[in-house]
Scaffold this motif. Structure first.
Motif, short mmCIF file in Angstrom:
data_model
loop_
_atom_site.label_atom_id
_atom_site.label_comp_id
_atom_site.label_asym_id
_atom_site.label_seq_id
_atom_site.Cartn_x
_atom_site.Cartn_y
_atom_site.Cartn_z
N LEU A 91 0.83 -1.21 0.00
CA LEU A 91 0.00 0.00 0.00
C LEU A 91 0.87 1.26 0.00
O LEU A 91 0.57 2.23 -0.70
CB LEU A 91 -0.94 -0.01 1.21
CG LEU A 91 -2.10 -0.99 1.08
CD1 LEU A 91 -2.75 -1.23 2.43
CD2 LEU A 91 -3.14 -0.48 0.07
N ALA A 92 1.96 1.25 0.78
CA ALA A 92 2.85 2.41 0.81
C ALA A 92 3.48 2.64 -0.57
O ALA A 92 3.58 3.77 -1.04
CB ALA A 92 3.92 2.22 1.88
N ARG A 93 3.87 1.54 -1.22
CA ARG A 93 4.46 1.67 -2.56
C ARG A 93 3.43 2.18 -3.55
O ARG A 93 3.74 2.94 -4.47
CB ARG A 93 4.99 0.32 -3.04
CG ARG A 93 6.22 -0.17 -2.28
CD ARG A 93 6.61 -1.57 -2.74
NE ARG A 93 7.10 -1.58 -4.11
CZ ARG A 93 7.28 -2.68 -4.83
NH1 ARG A 93 7.02 -3.87 -4.30
NH2 ARG A 93 7.72 -2.61 -6.07
N MET A 94 2.19 1.75 -3.38
CA MET A 94 1.11 2.20 -4.26
C MET A 94 0.91 3.69 -4.12
O MET A 94 0.84 4.42 -5.11
CB MET A 94 -0.16 1.44 -3.89
CG MET A 94 -1.12 1.28 -5.04
SD MET A 94 -2.63 0.42 -4.56
CE MET A 94 -2.05 -0.91 -3.60
N LEU A 95 0.83 4.17 -2.87
CA LEU A 95 0.65 5.60 -2.62
C LEU A 95 1.82 6.40 -3.19
O LEU A 95 1.64 7.53 -3.66
CB LEU A 95 0.52 5.87 -1.12
CG LEU A 95 -0.77 5.36 -0.46
CD1 LEU A 95 -0.67 5.46 1.06
CD2 LEU A 95 -1.97 6.15 -0.97
#
Lengths: 253, 253
Positions: A91-95
Motif C-alpha cells: 500500500l505504501a508503494r502504491m501511494l
C-alpha cells in the motif's frame, strides 16, 4: 473439460486459482488458518460466498480475492501478521506511485494484451498534456480545455464521458476505454496540437474550430477512406459536418 | 528555496506532501484523528520518526507513507475504517493483476519518465518470452535458457544478475535496470530470436554461439561504431572476442 490451474501470486507464494477465485484450503494455509471440518458453517460465520471450483479432484471451496484480503486482516496468526506487513508495504508503494509495483501488477494480469492497453493509456495522458500545454501557449483559456475533451469524446466514443462511465460501469472515463479508443484519442489530440502550432492559431474559437475539423477527419480515416471523397492533405484538416460517429462498439477495454 | 507542494493522492483525497512525506496534520485529519497538542510525545508513542518539512508556514511534522498506512490500520475511527475498506479493495485489485490499477500507480509516479521505463520493462518481458519460445522450437533444452540470460546480462550489464541485485539493492533483476538497459536487452534478445529463425539453427550449442556473437555486436553498436572495423551486414553477426563491456554506469532505473 480440462482443468486449467491459474496461479495467483501472493507475496513470494503462488496460490492455485480458478477464474480469479483462490483455492480456499491453500489460501487459509498461507494465512496459518486450519481448513475447517465444516466449511458451510465456517463460510456462514465469515460471510464467504464464493462458488466451488474444480482444481483437479472435484469441487472445492474457493475464496474471492476480497474475501482473502478480509480474512488476512482479521486473522491474528504469525503467518497472517506477516502477510499484513507485506500488504502494508504494498500500500505504501502504491501511494508513492512506485512504477516497479505498477510493472509487477501489469505482469500479473491474466490478459496478454494488458501491456498494450497500459501503454496506450499512458500515451493518452501524454497526448492530452501536450494538447493542453499547446493550447495554453496559443491563448486558449478556461472553458476551452473541457470543450476540447468533449469534442474528442463525442467524435471517438460517440457519447459524452458521463454517459460512457454510466454505460460501461467505470468511475474514471479512461478506465472504460479500449486500446483502439485510447489510440484514436491520442492520435486526434496529437494531430490537433501539431496543427495549432503549425498554423499559429490563437484563441478559443480558432482552436475549437480546428479541433472539430481534425476530429471529423480522423473519424473518416478510421471508418475507412471514402473513395469518392478523398481525404485532404495532412495539415489542412477540413470540416466535415455530415459524418457522424457510426457503429462504435462500446466495450470495456 | 521555493516551497513546492507535491500532493499524494489517497483514495479520492489529495494530501499535501514534501519529498514523499505527508503533511502529518492533513493525514491525521483524513483518518479522523485529532492532531496532538504534544507531537513529540505522540510520535514517541506511535514510533513515528519522519523529519519535519516546510509546507509554507515553517517546519511541520510529517508522516512517511509506511507510517501513514500503519496508523490507518491501527485507528478505529469511522474515517479510518473507510480508508481500510479502500485499502482492502486496492489489495484485491493488485492480487488480481488489474491493469487499470497499474496505470493509476504509474500516473501517480513523480518521475516524468516512469511511463517510458514501464513500457521498456514490459517490452523486455515480451522479448524474453519470444526468444524462449523460438529457442524451444529450435531444439534448445533445459540449461540453455539460463545460459542465454547470463550472456545477455554479462554483455549489456557487465555483470551477472546476482551481482547486479546486490550492487543495486533490488530483489528482482529487472527492478534494478534503467530504461536503456531494458531497451538493449530487448533489442539483443529480439535480434537473436530473429537470427535463430532466419538461419534455421538447431540445438543449444549453435544457439549459444549465435547469441554470444549477436551480443558482442550489439555492444559494439551501442558503444559507437568503430570506424576502422565496420560492422558486418545485419543477419550475419560476427564473433568479436576482443571487446569488453566498458564504462557501464550502473544506476537503479
Amino acid at each position: 473439460m480440462k482443468v486449467t490451474p491459474q496461479n495467483i501470486r501472493v507475496g513470494t507464494r503462488s496460490l492455485p486459482a480458478q477464474g480469479g477465485f483462490l483455492h480456499a484450503q491453500s489460501a487459509l494455509t498461507l494465512l496459518g488458518l486450519a481448513f475447517p471440518a465444516d466449511w458451510d458453517s465456517y463460510a456462514r460465520t465469515h460471510g464467504l460466498i464464493s462458488p466451488q471450483r474444480d482444481f483437479g479432484i472435484g469441487a472445492e471451496p474457493t475464496l474471492s480475492l476480497p474475501e482473502f484480503v478480509r480474512l488476512g486482516f482479521e486473522a491474528q496468526t504469525p503467518q497472517a501478521r506477516r502477510w499484513q506487513k507485506t500488504a502494508h508495504k504494498l500500500l505504501a508503494r502504491m501511494l508513492a506511485g512506485d512504477v516497479r509495483l505498477s510493472a509487477e501488477i501489469a505482469e500479473a494480469s491474466p490478459d496478454p494484451q494488458a501491456g498494450r492497453w497500459l501503454h496506450a493509456r499512458l500515451e493518452n495522458q501524454n497526448a492530452r498534456k501536450l494538447l493542453m500545454s499547446t493550447v495554453a501557449r496559443h491563448g486558449g483559456s478556461a472553458e476551452v480545455y473541457g470543450q476540447l475533451g468533449s469534442i474528442s469524446n463525442a467524435s471517438v466514443l460517440g457519447m459524452d464521458s458521463a454517459s460512457l462511465r454510466r454505460e460501461r460501469g467505470v468511475k474514471s472515463t479512461r478506465d472504460g476505454l479500449n486500446t483502439d479508443e485510447l489510440l484514436r484519442l491520442s492520435y486526434l489530440e496529437s494531430a490537433t496540437a501539431r496543427a495549432i502550432e503549425e498554423q499559429g492559431l490563437q484563441g478559443n474559437a480558432a482552436i475549437l474550430r480546428l479541433h472539430r475539423s481534425v476530429a471529423a477527419q480522423e473519424r473518416q480515416t478510421w471508418q475507412g477512406a471514402d473513395a469518392r471523397n478523398p481525404a485532404p492533405r495532412v495539415g489542412v484538416p477540413r470540416l466535415n459536418g455530415a459524418s457522424r460517429p457510426a457503429e462504435l462498439s462500446p466495450q470495456a477495454g
